[in-house]
Scaffold this motif. Structure first.
Motif: not given
Ligand SMILES: [Zn+2]
Length: 754
Positions: A46-62
Motif C-alpha cells: 500500500k505504501a509503495a502504491k502511494q509512493k508511486f502515485d505521488a512520484d507520478y504526480l511529479n513526473f506528470r508535471a513535465n
C-alpha cells in the motif's frame, strides 16, 4: 461527486451488468480487491502504491503528450522500446481449459497488436463535438483517435526456463484447483517474477462471493512478500481469440490486455474518489472520468453527468466516456481498443522504475527471447484422477504432453498390469499389490525426446477393511490421538489452514478445530477440508450408522471481498470402491449449517474467536439405514467447504453397527435394563412394550460375532423379562452385546460377564 470507494464501484458494476443487457457483458476484473487483500498481508504494498502515485504526480508535471507519439502514429512501424519475456502457466483438469498452444499464441499476438496500436478495430475510435449539458452554452471537441498510443511494448514467450532449459514458454499443470484461481495456486507454478511476466490461465476464478471474475492482475507496487504472486490470472475463455476464447463470445478478447494494463500500473477510469476531477481517479488526465450509474439504461451516455466536472481546470470538460479505453468495462463496437498517450507514459514509468529487470538485455538473453533456441523437444506430461486406491481397482491415465509434434508415446507402469504401453491413451491399469509405484512417460517428436517420471505417484492401499464390533460406538477415535494410525486422514485443498486438536469438545477432552482465516481470506475461500475414514467391512450388519458432532458459526466476510455471508457447506459421502468414487449422503448448507442460531444469530463477527461453550452450540450429523452401504469396503468422508466463516469444530466421529443416537432414544423409552450387570451366572433383561410386538434378542461378542438367539417371538404390551444365562452360550469373562430387534428397530446393550 461524493466519495465512492473502489469496492462499491465494482459491486455497482456487477449490479449494473445484471440489470442491463447492453452493458451486461463487462469484464469482471478482480484486480482492486486482489490488491486490497495483498495490502492487508503486506502493508508495504500500500505504501509503495502511494509512493508511486505521488512520484507520478511529479513526473506528470513535465509530461508532454508529444513525447509519447511515435513514428507508428504517422503510419510507420517503430521498434518496441520494451520487450517482456512471458511464461504462461495453464492450470487444468484435462478439460477444455487446457487450451492449445495456438490459442496461447493468439493471445500473445493480440496483446502485441493492442500494445502496438495495430488492432483492426481502431477505426471505431470516435471524435467530434460534445455538449455535456443539453441546454448549456458550451460544446467541446474531443478526439480519441489522436489520443491513442503505440505503447511500444512487445511480449514474447520465453525460450529458456529459469534453469536454462529449452522451453516454449508454456507450463501445464494438471490440478483440480483450476477452478480456484487464487494466489496459493499461483505459488504452485511460478517462474522468477523479476525475469518473467507470469500469466496464469485457469478454468474459473473464485474469490469472495460467487460472482465470476474474468481475470485479475497484481499491481506493480510493493514486492517482497507478493513477489511470488506477481503477474496476471485470466480464465481460459478470455485468453486468446481462437479455441475456447473467441471474439463475439460473451467474454471479450481484450480482458488479458486490460489485466496487463493493471500489471503495468494502470487503474480503472471509473476509479473516482474524493473529488470531481483529481488525480486520485485513474491517475491519468487524458481519460475522462467515468462512473457506473446503477440506474442508467443508457450506458453510452456520459455517466459522470456532473456539471462540477466542467469547472475543473485540469480535466475539463466532462467528455463522453472513453469506451475505447481497454481499462474501462465497456463492451460494444467502439469499446476496448486503445490505451491513451498518458496511460502509455504511466506504463513506461512503471517499466523504468519498477519492472526494469524484465526488459534488460541481459534478461532477454537469459530468457532466450533474443538469440534463444529455435525449437525444443516436446515435454512429457500426464496425470490420473486416482492417485490413491486399493488393489484390483482400475486406474485411468491422461496424457497432456505438449510443446510441439509428438510421434511416439512410451508408458511404464511400475507394479501395474499392463506394465508398459505404447500410444497416447493407455488402457486402464490394474495394480494387484499394495505399495507406492512410479509412472513414466517418454515422448518423442521431430525436435527430440523427453521423459517424465513421477516417483511414488500411485499409492495402492492394503486391503485393511476392518470389521467393526457389534454394539456401541466403534470409531470414537477422537480422544485417542492415534486416529491416523487407524487409517483416518485429513485432506486439504491448501495445506496452510489445517485441523488441529483443540481442548474444547462436545464430550470428553478435545475436538478438532479448523481455525478461521480472516487475514488470508481470499486464498481460503472455497477451500475443501476433508476427513476420510479407513475402509470398514459392514457386509454383516443390518443396522449401520455414521455420526459426528460439529460446531460452527457463520462469519462476516471482510468488505474487501463483498461483505455479508456466503455459503459454507458440510457434506458426508460414502465410498464402496476405496475412495475412487464418492456418493453424497447429506448436505448441510445456507444458515442451517450454523450451530449457534438462524438468521442473523447464525453469524459471528470474524474478529470474535468462536468457542462452542456447551453442548447447545453443537449439532449432530447422522446418516443411517440405506445411506450407509451394507458392503465389504465402506469409507466415509466428511467434507467442509470454507467460505470465510468462523472456527469449525469436529468431534465424536463414530461408526456404529447397532446403537445410534436415534436408537438410544428408543432404548430410554422402553427402559431397557440388564440386572445385574456385570453378572457372573445370569442377568435379567427387562424392557417395556407399549403395544404387541415381534421381538428377537441376539447375543454378540465384542468382535461382532453372532453367538446365538436369546429370545424370539411375539410379546404383549407391558413389562417383559428375559433371562440370559452364561452356561447357555458358554460365555467366558468379558464384554458382550445383546441386540434387541423390536418391530424391525434395533438397539443394543452392553453386558459384562465376570
Ligand atoms: Zn480491471
Amino acid at each position: 461527486m461524493k466519495k465512492l470507494d473502489m469496492k462499491k464501484l465494482l459491486l455497482i458494476g456487477a449490479l449494473a451488468m445484471m440489470g442491463h443487457a447492453s452493458i451486461a457483458q463487462v469484464h469482471r476484473c478482480g484486480t482492486d480487491e486482489h490488491f486490497e487483500s495483498l495490502a492487508n498481508q503486506y502493508p508495504e504494498a500500500k505504501a509503495a502504491k502511494q509512493k508511486f502515485d505521488a512520484d507520478y504526480l511529479n513526473f506528470r508535471a513535465n509530461y508532454n503528450p508529444n513525447d509519447y507519439k511515435t513514428a507508428q502514429q504517422l503510419g510507420k512501424k517503430a521498434n518496441p522500446k520494451f520487450i517482456i519475456p512471458v511464461v504462461v502457466h495453464v492450470f487444468h483438469n484435462n478439460g477444455s481449459e487446457n487450451i492449445t498452444e495456438a490459442q496461447i499464441n493468439s493471445e500473445i499476438n493480440f496483446l502485441n497488436k493492442s500494445f502496438r496500436n495495430l488492432n483492426s478495430d481502431t477505426v471505431n475510435r470516435r471524435k467530434g463535438w460534445f455538449k455535456p449539458v443539453a441546454n448549456g452554452p458550451d460544446s467541446f471537441w474531443y478526439d480519441y483517435k489522436s489520443l491513442a498510443a503505440d505503447v511500444e511494448v512487445e511480449f514474447r514467450l520465453a525460450k529458456k526456463d529459469p534453469q536454462g532449459n529449452c522451453t516454449n514458454g508454456i507450463v501445464r499443470i494438471a490440478t483440480p484447483l483450476t477452478s480456484k484461481g487464487n494466489d496459493d495456486l499461483k505459488k504452485t507454478s511460478v517462474w522468477d517474477t523479476k525475469r518473467y511476466f507470469n500469466m496464469w490461465v485457469v478454468r474459473s476464478i473464485n474469490r469472495g462471493n460467487s460472482i465470476g471474475i474474468a481475470g485479475y492482475a497484481q499491481f506493480p507496487f510493493g514486492f517482497g512478500g507478493g513477489a511470488s504472486t506477481d503477474g496476471i490470472m485470466v480464465i481460459h475463455n478470455e485468453f486468446g481469440n481462437i479455441g475456447t476464447s473467441q471474439p463475439g463470445q460473451t467474454p471479450t478478447v481484450s480482458t488479458t490486455t486490460h489485466e496487463v494494463g493493471h500489471w503495468l500500473g494502470l487503474y480503472h477510469p471509473f476509479q473516482i474518489s474524493t473529488d470531481s476531477c483529481g488525480l486520485d481517479g485513474d491517475g491519468v488526465m487524458d481519460t475522462p472520468p467515468t462512473y457506473f450509474n446503477p440506474s442508467s439504461t443508457e450506458p453510452l451516455r456520459n455517466r459522470c453527468n456532473n456539471k462540477s466536472f466542467n469547472t475543473c481546470s485540469s480535466e475539463k470538460p466532462d467528455l463522453p466516456d472513453m469506451q475505447e479505453a481497454y481499462m474501462d468495462y465497456f463492451i460494444g463496437n467502439c469499446a476496448s481498443n486503445m490505451f491513451t498517450l498518458e496511460q502509455k507514459a504511466r506504463m513506461h514509468k512503471v517499466l523504468t522504475d519498477i519492472r526494469k529487470t524484465l526488459w534488460s538485455e541481459e534478461n532477454l538473453r537469459f530468457t532466450g527471447v533474443i538469440d534463444g533456441p529455435a525449437t525444443c523437444p516436446p515435454l512429457a506430461a500426464f496425470n490420473t484422477q486416482t492417485q490413491v486406491t486399493c488393489a484390483k481397482q482400475k486406474i485411468s491415465f491422461t496424457d497432456f504432453s505438449y510443446g510441439g509434434t509428438i510421434s511416439t508415446y512410451e508408458w511404464t507402469f511400475e507394479g501395474g498390469d499392463p506394465a508398459t504401453f505404447t500410444g497416447k491413451t493407455p488402457p486402464q491399469i490394474t495394480y494387484n499389490n499394495p505399495g507406492k509405484f512410479d509412472v513414466t512417460l517418454k515422448v518423442t517428436g521431430p525436435n527430440g525426446t523427453s521423459t517424465t517420471v513421477l516417483n511414488d505417484y500411485i499409492t495402492i492401499q492394503p486391503e485393511l477393511s476392518q470389521t467393526p464390533a457389534a454394539g456401541a460406538y466403534y470409531a470414537d477415535w477422537w480422544y485417542q490421538n492415534n486416529w491416523q494410525e487407524q487409517g483416518w486422514t485429513f485432506t486439504y485443498d491448501v495445506p496452510k489452514n489445517q485441523f488441529s486438536r483443540f481442548p474444547i469438545s462436545y464430550e470428553n477432552n478435545a475436538s478438532m478445530r479448523l481455525t478461521r482465516d480472516p487475514f488470508n481470506i481470499n486464498s481460503s475461500i472455497g477451500n475443501l477440508f476433508s476427513l476420510v475414514s479407513p475402509s470398514y467391512d459392514l457386509s454383516n450388519f443390518d443396522t449401520r450408522y455414521f455420526e459426528f458432532y460439529y460446531a460452527f458459526a457463520q462469519g462476516t466476510l471482510p468488505t474487501s471481498i463483498g461483505g455479508g455471508n456466503t455459503t459454507e457447506e458440510l457434506k458426508v459421502y460414502t465410498s464402496i470402491d476405496c475412495g475412487k468414487t464418492w456418493q453424497t449422503r447429506t448436505t448441510i448448507g445456507s444458515t442451517a449449517i450454523s450451530t449457534i442460531g438462524t438468521g442473523t444469530a447464525a453469524v459471528l463477527a470474524n474478529t470474535i474467536d468462536f468457542m462452542p461453550a456447551d453442548k447447545s452450540k453443537w449439532k449432530q450429523v447422522l446418516i443411517s439405514g440405506a445411506s450407509v452401504p451394507k458392503a465389504a469396503n465402506v469409507k466415509f468422508k466428511i467434507e467442509f467447504k470454507y467460505q470465510g466463516g468462523n472456527n469449525f469444530y469436529l468431534d465424536n466421529v463414530r461408526l456404529g453397527t447397532t446403537t445410534g443416537t436415534n436408537q438410544v432414544a428408543l432404548a430410554e423409552s422402553i427402559n431397557l435394563k440388564a440386572q445385574p450387570n456385570p453378572f457372573s451366572q445370569s442377568s435379567l433383561i427387562t424392557y417395556e412394550l407399549s403395544t404387541k410386538e415381534v421381538v428377537s434378542i441376539s447375543l454378540f461378542d465384542i468382535t461382532g460375532k453372532f453367538l446365538g438367539n436369546v429370545f424370539s417371538g411375539a410379546q404383549t404390551a407391558g413389562t417383559q423379562a428375559i433371562e440370559i444365562n452364561r452356561n447357555q452360550f458358554n460365555l467366558s469373562s468379558g464384554i458382550y452385546f445383546i441386540e434387541l430387534n423390536i418391530g424391525g428397530k434395533k438397539l443394543s446393550h452392553k453386558v459384562v460377564v465376570e
